[in-house]
Scaffold this motif. Structure first.
Motif, PDB file in Angstrom:
ATOM      1  N   ASP A  94     -14.322  13.103   7.128  1.00  0.00           N
ATOM      2  CA  ASP A  94     -13.795  14.188   6.127  1.00  0.00           C
ATOM      3  C   ASP A  94     -15.221  14.387   5.160  1.00  0.00           C
ATOM      4  O   ASP A  94     -15.481  12.935   4.750  1.00  0.00           O
ATOM      5  CB  ASP A  94     -12.613  13.807   5.625  1.00  0.00           C
ATOM      6  CG  ASP A  94     -11.596  14.129   6.673  1.00  0.00           C
ATOM      7  OD1 ASP A  94     -11.466  14.723   7.453  1.00  0.00           O
ATOM      8  OD2 ASP A  94     -10.340  13.643   6.346  1.00  0.00           O
ATOM      9  N   PRO A  95     -15.487  15.380   4.620  1.00  0.00           N
ATOM     10  CA  PRO A  95     -14.936  16.738   4.925  1.00  0.00           C
ATOM     11  C   PRO A  95     -15.655  17.526   5.742  1.00  0.00           C
ATOM     12  O   PRO A  95     -15.339  18.631   6.124  1.00  0.00           O
ATOM     13  CB  PRO A  95     -14.973  17.333   3.424  1.00  0.00           C
ATOM     14  CG  PRO A  95     -16.260  16.721   2.972  1.00  0.00           C
ATOM     15  CD  PRO A  95     -16.346  15.586   3.391  1.00  0.00           C
ATOM     16  N   TYR A  96     -16.669  16.961   6.649  1.00  0.00           N
ATOM     17  CA  TYR A  96     -17.462  17.619   7.521  1.00  0.00           C
ATOM     18  C   TYR A  96     -16.702  17.628   8.792  1.00  0.00           C
ATOM     19  O   TYR A  96     -16.801  18.787   9.587  1.00  0.00           O
ATOM     20  CB  TYR A  96     -18.833  16.933   7.481  1.00  0.00           C
ATOM     21  CG  TYR A  96     -19.280  16.907   6.166  1.00  0.00           C
ATOM     22  CD1 TYR A  96     -19.863  17.952   5.491  1.00  0.00           C
ATOM     23  CD2 TYR A  96     -19.398  15.792   5.675  1.00  0.00           C
ATOM     24  CE1 TYR A  96     -20.300  17.823   4.115  1.00  0.00           C
ATOM     25  CE2 TYR A  96     -19.947  15.324   4.285  1.00  0.00           C
ATOM     26  CZ  TYR A  96     -20.503  16.566   3.761  1.00  0.00           C
ATOM     27  OH  TYR A  96     -21.048  16.377   2.332  1.00  0.00           O
ATOM     28  N   ASP A  97     -16.476  16.455   9.293  1.00  0.00           N
ATOM     29  CA  ASP A  97     -15.546  16.585  10.793  1.00  0.00           C
ATOM     30  C   ASP A  97     -16.585  17.146  11.863  1.00  0.00           C
ATOM     31  O   ASP A  97     -16.042  17.888  12.916  1.00  0.00           O
ATOM     32  CB  ASP A  97     -14.302  16.941  10.666  1.00  0.00           C
ATOM     33  CG  ASP A  97     -13.413  16.447   9.862  1.00  0.00           C
ATOM     34  OD1 ASP A  97     -13.380  15.086   9.972  1.00  0.00           O
ATOM     35  OD2 ASP A  97     -12.632  16.881   8.967  1.00  0.00           O
TER      36      ASP A  97
ATOM     37  N   THR B 201     -22.961  17.619  -1.975  1.00  0.00           N
ATOM     38  CA  THR B 201     -21.740  17.820  -0.956  1.00  0.00           C
ATOM     39  C   THR B 201     -21.880  18.766   0.031  1.00  0.00           C
ATOM     40  O   THR B 201     -21.421  18.569   1.085  1.00  0.00           O
ATOM     41  CB  THR B 201     -20.471  17.908  -1.928  1.00  0.00           C
ATOM     42  OG1 THR B 201     -20.083  16.680  -2.760  1.00  0.00           O
ATOM     43  CG2 THR B 201     -19.283  17.804  -0.887  1.00  0.00           C
TER      44      THR B 201
END
Length: 427
Positions: free
Chosen positions: A278-281, A334
């Protein structure tokens, strides 16, 4: 004794000294050397062959990098332990380079490189069928040992056979092959692992390595400026290696190899762990596609060689380090596009720095160029092995921000060394 006799004796002494120097350098006299000239068919064949050797070396060596999160899950090991699949290879490769430089003096450059590429490709196929984590690590260690016969010898071949005016461009194209291989190996394994598993992914890379090895053997012209040395003279090799530390411009170049490679590998080793969480997965395919940033490295290494030949290596070298540092800092952001931009800049900066530093080792070494290349690449791959694993401790301690702090510290030291090389070489 007459003045004429004195002059004759001095001339004879100078000729003997030059002959002895050429024997130590393991090169024919300058007036009899036959370089591969830019624009000729032989030059093109040599550069394509060395491109293939770089492609095979880096695709075989780094194909496990996007698979580290899978290894960590399948074999139940920590992220730092999963990095051993790469660090063991680069560590064994670093020390094998010493033996390879010595062996190539008698076996020959072309033969040793082909045997090394062939054996490493077979080891990758063995990894694909390994039943346990420990067996996979043994196969990867052996693969790294075998690949030690390629990098230093390839750099030496270029320095010996390519005309000086074309050396920067040829070295840049060789390193572009490294970049393309590093990208292809990672993308192929990441994509195939997504739809099948990591085993057929490694097998596919092994087959690509076999094909590249055969193409290399068919294309590379035999050495024309290399005199084989009979037997193994340990004293000669020790003297040659030690002599390069007496050249003040070379140790900072070795330090640059360690630091810039350590920074680069640390980014790619642990970016995967960040981007699959997270938050990319990101999926394995998407993670593998991140490595297409290597396309920028291909262009950057080729351009750096040409720019170094035209505007000066000592201008391009620190610029490459600064670009890599900027990229590392940007990865702290981010948003995913900024993270990818940072990785691209790190890749460009790394390949610019490595391309120029490699060419400078060949230019600044005073004879025994193979030994100088082996020292540079020893430092280079030790940087990959040591920093690549140490980075795992920073990842566990405080995540990506700690990793970037570690990388920026190394690149700061690298920049200091780059300015030091320029100052020492001018003197």
């Amino acid at each position: 004794m007459s003045r004429a006799a004195n002059k004759q004796e001095t001339t004879a002494s100078e000729v003997a000294s030059r002959a002895e120097l050429m024997l130590v350098k393991n090169e024919p006299p300058a007036e009899s050397r036959q370089f591969l000239v830019r624009g000729t068919p032989a030059f093109r064949r040599a550069t394509i062959a060395l491109f293939l050797s770089g492609f095979a070396t880096f695709s075989l060596l780094y194909c496990v990098q996007p698979l580290m999160p899978i290894f960590s899950e399948d074999f139940g090991v920590t992220p730092a332990a999963s990095s051993l699949s790469l660090s063991l290879s680069t560590g064994f490769l670093a020390f094998a380079i010493f033996g390879a430089a010595a062996v190539s003096e008698s076996l020959g450059r072309r033969s040793l490189m082909f045997i090394s590429l062939l054996g490493a490709a077979i080891c990758t196929i063995v990894c694909a069928v390994s039943p346990s984590w420990h067996m996979l690590l043994v196969a990867r260690a052996l693969e790294g040992f075998l690949l030690g016969g390629v990098p230093a010898v390839a750099m030496t071949y270029l320095a010996e056979e390519i005309e000086p005016r074309g050396l920067g461009g040829a070295m840049g194209l060789y390193i572009a092959g490294n970049a393309f291989g590093g990208m292809a190996g990672r993308v192929v394994t990441g994509t195939i692992a997504e739809f099948l598993s990591w085993r057929p992914a490694l097998a596919a890379v092994g087959v690509l390595g076999l094909i590249a090895a055969v193409g290399f053997l068919c294309l590379l012209p035999p050495s024309r400026n290399f005199i084989p040395r009979n037997g193994f003279d340990a004293a000669f090799h020790l003297k040659a290696w030690g002599g390069h530390f007496g050249n003040p411009a070379l140790p900072p170049l070795f330090a640059i190899g360690f630091l810039v490679m350590g920074s680069f590998v640390t980014v790619y080793n642990y970016a995967g762990f960040r981007l699959v969480a997270d938050p990319y997965d990101l999926s394995q395919t998407e993670l593998g596609l991140i490595f297409t940033a290597y396309l920028f490295g291909i262009v950057a290494s080729w351009a750096a060689g040409l720019l170094g030949d035209r505007i000066g290596h000592f201008v391009v070298l620190p610029a490459g380090v600064l670009v890599a540092a900027l990229g590392a800092a940007i990865t702290l952001a981010t948003p995913l596009p900024l993270v990818i931009l940072g990785i691209v800049l790190v890749t460009i900066g790394f390949f610019v720095t490595h391309s120029v530093a490699s060419a400078l080792v060949g230019r600044l070494a005073r004879g025994a160029k193979g030994h100088a290349s082996s020292l540079y690449l020893l430092a280079y791959y030790l940087g990959s092995s040591i920093a690549g694993s140490v980075g795992g401790s920073f990842w566990l301690a405080d995540g990506w921000s700690a990793v970037v702090t570690f990388i920026l510290a190394m690149l700061t030291a690298c920049l200091v060394a780059a300015f030091g090389v320029a100052r020492l070489a001018r003197h």
